[in-house]
Write a protein that holds these residues in place. Structure first.
Motif, PDB file in Angstrom:
ATOM      1  N   VAL A   1       0.882  -1.072  -0.080  1.00 54.21           N
ATOM      2  CA  VAL A   1      -0.056  -0.029  -0.262  1.00 54.21           C
ATOM      3  C   VAL A   1       1.214   1.540   0.058  1.00 54.21           C
ATOM      4  N   HIS A   2       0.604   1.870  -1.340  1.00 54.44           N
ATOM      5  CA  HIS A   2       1.883   3.492  -1.060  1.00 54.44           C
ATOM      6  C   HIS A   2       0.974   4.116  -0.458  1.00 54.44           C
ATOM      7  N   PHE A   3       0.825   4.922   0.092  1.00 54.37           N
ATOM      8  CA  PHE A   3       0.492   6.293   1.189  1.00 54.37           C
ATOM      9  C   PHE A   3      -0.442   7.059   1.004  1.00 54.37           C
ATOM     10  N   THR A   4      -0.384   7.067  -0.573  1.00 58.57           N
ATOM     11  CA  THR A   4      -1.520   7.344  -1.364  1.00 58.57           C
ATOM     12  C   THR A   4      -2.457   6.738  -1.697  1.00 58.57           C
ATOM     13  N   GLU A   5      -4.154   6.647  -0.977  1.00 58.84           N
ATOM     14  CA  GLU A   5      -4.772   5.625  -1.682  1.00 58.84           C
ATOM     15  C   GLU A   5      -4.832   5.488  -2.996  1.00 58.84           C
ATOM     16  N   SER A   6      -4.996   3.507  -3.355  1.00 56.70           N
ATOM     17  CA  SER A   6      -4.261   3.497  -4.518  1.00 56.70           C
ATOM     18  C   SER A   6      -5.893   2.682  -4.959  1.00 56.70           C
TER      19      SER A   6
END
Length: 523
Positions: free
Chosen positions: A227-232
């Protein structure tokens, strides 16, 4: 006739030193392993020469041999004892022949390279570098490298070197913040087509175009999403249509489109054997996952009984189930677990809602050999707690940090004949409950001990809890009734929840209310 460079210099008389090989290494310190190899080779040839009669034309004073006369197979065998660093920093600098042999694919099946921020000691099978230049040089020197871990993001030129030189790559782990252009990702997939294990950021798969590129990995077996810091939201449909050998996927805490997920699981229902997932989804029935072997639902605080029931029905080949910390689960969740005839490992730790019908349900699992039941209060599991004695195939019981009052330890001998490990670290209850158990069960190893229960602990409260739940939780039938009541009472709420917006559904992470639709078989 091989060139002078191919043989590493002029021929040598047996018994002489090998100054050519030493000078080739020059500024690099020659490892003791290489020195030992050369001495052994020199000794072997000296012995063979001593057996030649002096009258023959090939007398010892005229026969010239060298370690370079060893066949390729022998040198490769010798090099197999060299470390990663020795192969590329020492062996490759001796001569062109040694460089070629040191790159043989047999030497690199267990080697791995780490692209990292920090400097640390290298090991025999691994080496690391902190700069892009080091990584590029290593990829050029080790074209048969199989495993690469990237603990930081790297520039495109590193990936260009990777897919240009290391086309036998089988495992690749990318940093969660790694960004790639489409052309780089496409070339990586096409030229490193043998990748079997891939860890990649969900950010890179949010585009259908990028996801489709990854789906062309025909040999991919394990896919992990970070999981990246920005929700994708990764696009899963292309992965469902491609990756024909995909058997294990770890979604972690990734937020996904529920329709995409349902499509993906349906498409992979005959190949998936392991799913790690930390949340649930909304939708209609999608059919069972008949070949699934492992399901990890730990940390699903909203996980409900219907989920476990659906898993029991829809995953008949399941061997390991983890519902740790699913605090909403009751005994009803396990009312149909008997369908999992192949279940071997079960973790119900921290499931605070479990009571008297749990162990009667588990007693119907013929293959169960490992049970984790940590941080539980066993007194509330009466009257069914005695059914623990029916777990005749269990080999490991883990009760760490639980209140074990009422567990019939004194009856384990003669009942739990397969038990080999009992873990009771930090448990509370009767300190003498396990006295004599080791003597009666000599093959049993006990880890930890039971501490005296806190005087403030009120056993009457546990008895009251048992009385309140007794009418509902006695035996398997009671568990079935609980499930039926919950099902009837929940119809209206299900209707209300279905009216929520699509945007809310797509971003669900911790709402496990409707996860069973993805595991339940159509019956």
């Amino acid at each position: 006739m091989a060139s002078e460079d191919e043989h590493g210099g002029a021929f040598l008389v047996a018994g002489e030193d090998v100054p050519v090989c030493q000078s080739c290494v020059s500024s690099v310190a020659t490892p003791s392993s290489i020195t030992s190899v050369l001495e052994d080779a020199d000794s072997m040839y000296s012995q063979s020469v001593s057996d030649v009669p002096e009258s023959t034309p090939c007398a010892a004073d005229t026969l010239r041999v060298s370690v370079s006369d060893l066949p390729d197979e022998i040198l490769i065998k010798i090099f197999s004892h060299m470390s990663f660093s020795e192969l590329i920093d020492v062996v490759q600098k001796v001569c062109s022949r040694w460089r070629r042999l040191s790159q043989d694919f047999e030497l690199w099946h267990d080697k791995e390279y780490h692209v990292r921020y920090w400097t640390c000691f290298d090991m025999d099978t691994s080496k690391g570098g902190t700069t892009d230049e080091e990584a590029i040089k290593t990829f050029c020197d080790a074209p048969n490298l199989r495993t690469v871990f990237m603990w930081r993001s790297a520039r495109s030129r590193v990936f260009r070197a990777l897919y240009s030189k290391c086309q036998r790559l089988s495992e690749l782990q990318l940093h969660v913040s790694q960004k790639l252009s489409y052309s780089v990702l496409k070339n990586l997939v096409e030229k490193c087509a043998r990748i079997r294990t891939l860890r990649i950021s969900d950010e890179l798969l949010k585009s259908e175009k990028f996801s489709e590129a990854v789906s062309h990995l025909q040999h991919l077996q394990v896919l992990c999403l970070d999981v990246h810091f920005t929700e994708s939201t990764p696009a899963l449909r292309p992965l469902g249509d491609g990756c024909p050998q995909l058997a294990e996927i770890d979604f972690g805490y990734t937020s996904v489109d529920m329709d995409d997920l349902r499509y993906f699981l349906n498409a992979k229902r005959n190949t998936l054997k392991s799913i790690h997932i930390k949340w649930a989804m909304d939708g209609k029935r999608a059919g069972g996952l008949t070949k699934l072997r492992l399901l990890d639902l730990r940390g699903g605080y909203g996980l409900d009984d219907d989920t476990v029931i659906a898993v029991s029905r829809g995953c008949p080949a399941l061997q390991e189930l983890n519902v740790r910390e699913a605090e909403l689960l009751s005994d009803a969740a396990f009312s149909q677990i008997y369908h999992l005839e192949h279940l071997e490992i079960l973790d119900v730790s921290w499931c605070k809602g479990l009571a008297g019908a749990l162990f009667p349900c588990l007693a119907r699992l013929p293959q169960l050999h490992t049970l984790f039941a940590e941080e539980l209060e066993f007194p509330v599991m009466q009257p069914g707690l005695s059914s623990i004695l029916a777990l005749s195939s269990v080999r490991c019981l883990t009760f760490n940090y639980s209140v074990v009052t009422g567990v019939p330890f004194h009856k384990f001998p003669g009942k739990l004949v397969s038990l080999r490990e009992l873990k009771i670290r930090g448990c509370r209850g009767d300190p003498k409950a396990t006295d004599g158990l080791s003597e009666q069960m000599p093959d049993l190893k006990i880890y930890g001990s039971i501490e005296a229960e806190d005087p403030g602990f009120n056993t009457d409260d546990h008895q009251n809890d048992v009385d309140l739940e007794g009418e509902e939780n006695v035996g398997l039938g009671g568990a079935d009734e609980i499930r039926d009541d919950r099902s009837d009472n929940g119809k209206d709420s299900d209707v209300d929840s279905s009216s929520s917006s699509d945007n809310e559904i797509d971003s669900i992470i911790w709402d496990e209310r409707t996860i069973p639709s993805l595991f339940l078989q159509d019956v």
